[in-house]
Motif scaffolding. Structure first.
Motif, short mmCIF file in Angstrom:
data_model
loop_
_atom_site.label_atom_id
_atom_site.label_comp_id
_atom_site.label_asym_id
_atom_site.label_seq_id
_atom_site.Cartn_x
_atom_site.Cartn_y
_atom_site.Cartn_z
N LEU A 23 -3.36 1.08 15.42
CA LEU A 23 -2.35 0.95 14.85
C LEU A 23 -2.13 1.35 13.87
O LEU A 23 -2.72 1.95 12.57
CB LEU A 23 -1.82 -0.75 14.08
N ASP A 25 -0.06 3.77 10.44
CA ASP A 25 0.14 3.31 9.61
C ASP A 25 1.55 3.01 10.03
O ASP A 25 2.69 3.79 10.37
CB ASP A 25 -0.10 4.39 8.49
N ASN A 26 2.56 1.65 8.76
CA ASN A 26 3.92 1.92 9.17
C ASN A 26 4.46 2.89 8.27
O ASN A 26 5.55 2.29 6.89
CB ASN A 26 3.62 0.22 8.66
N ASN A 27 4.66 4.15 8.87
CA ASN A 27 5.01 5.34 7.78
C ASN A 27 5.88 6.22 8.72
O ASN A 27 5.54 6.64 9.41
CB ASN A 27 3.82 6.56 7.56
N PRO A 33 4.86 5.17 13.72
CA PRO A 33 5.12 4.14 12.52
C PRO A 33 4.87 2.93 13.17
O PRO A 33 5.87 2.29 13.27
CB PRO A 33 5.94 4.58 11.46
N GLY A 34 3.61 2.92 12.48
CA GLY A 34 3.67 0.94 13.27
C GLY A 34 2.90 1.09 14.22
O GLY A 34 3.65 -0.48 15.23
N TYR A 35 3.20 1.60 14.91
CA TYR A 35 2.11 1.05 16.72
C TYR A 35 0.65 1.47 17.26
O TYR A 35 0.82 1.93 16.09
CB TYR A 35 3.20 2.36 17.76
N TRP A 102 -3.38 1.78 10.50
CA TRP A 102 -2.99 0.25 9.37
C TRP A 102 -4.49 -0.57 10.18
O TRP A 102 -4.99 -1.89 9.41
CB TRP A 102 -2.02 -0.01 10.27
N SER A 119 -1.99 -7.89 16.45
CA SER A 119 -2.66 -7.27 14.66
C SER A 119 -3.07 -8.32 14.11
O SER A 119 -1.94 -8.97 13.29
CB SER A 119 -1.96 -6.34 13.89
N ALA A 122 -1.33 -7.44 10.25
CA ALA A 122 0.56 -7.49 10.55
C ALA A 122 0.56 -8.23 10.22
O ALA A 122 1.24 -8.80 10.09
CB ALA A 122 0.15 -5.89 11.34
N ARG A 126 2.34 -6.17 17.54
CA ARG A 126 3.19 -4.58 17.34
C ARG A 126 3.41 -4.00 18.35
O ARG A 126 2.72 -4.33 19.52
CB ARG A 126 2.41 -3.79 16.43
#
Length: 145
Positions: A23, A25-27, A33-35, A102, A119, A122, A126
């Motif tokens: 996963l 990073d949610n950046n 990002p976040g995938y 992540w 996740s 998370a 996601r």
């Protein structure tokens, strides 16, 4: 001014008809990002895709690809040229160290088909990166019963 498309080497790592995915990073500054996506990364100057995928997997999860790792295909699009390799994951998740991303998990084919996976970190479903989903569906069609 010409823009060179990034070349990356990525690994489909599988165990019990599930696929090890990261996963991301949610950046917002990174692709997807976040995938959920594969482990792997950019080729360094003068590096072959085979060497790059081995280096990236070792850096990202401290896993040495088995000698049986093999080339699957090349998937180019407007964002990247993806050199795709595959290998069995020969250890449990507890033996891996997540050094980038992540979360990580073994994603079942049903989740790949749906385009999303849960996740625990998370605490939500996601999405799976569209290019990665396409690659996995191709792989499953060729290699899974």
């Amino acid at each position: 001014m010409s823009h060179k498309i990034a070349e990356v080497a990525i690994a489909i790592l599988y165990q019990d008809n599930k696929f090890l995915m990261q996963l991301r990073d949610n950046n917002p500054a990174i692709l997807y990002p976040g995938y959920w996506a594969f482990f792997g990364g950019h080729l360094e100057m003068g590096e072959t895709p085979e060497t790059a995928v081995q280096r990236e997997v070792l850096e990202e999860i401290n896993y040495t690809l088995p000698p049986s790792f093999a080339f699957f295909g090349i998937y180019p699009d407007a964002k990247a040229i993806r050199h795709v390799f595959h290998a069995p994951l020969e250890v449990g998740l507890e033996k891996l160290e997540l050094n980038e991303g992540w979360d990580m998990g073994l994603v079942p084919l049903e989740d790949v088909i749906q385009g999303k996976s849960y996740s625990a970190i998370a605490q939500e479903f996601r999405p799976i990166g569209p290019a990665h989903q396409r690659i996995l569906l191709d792989f499953a069609q060729e290699f899974l019963p």
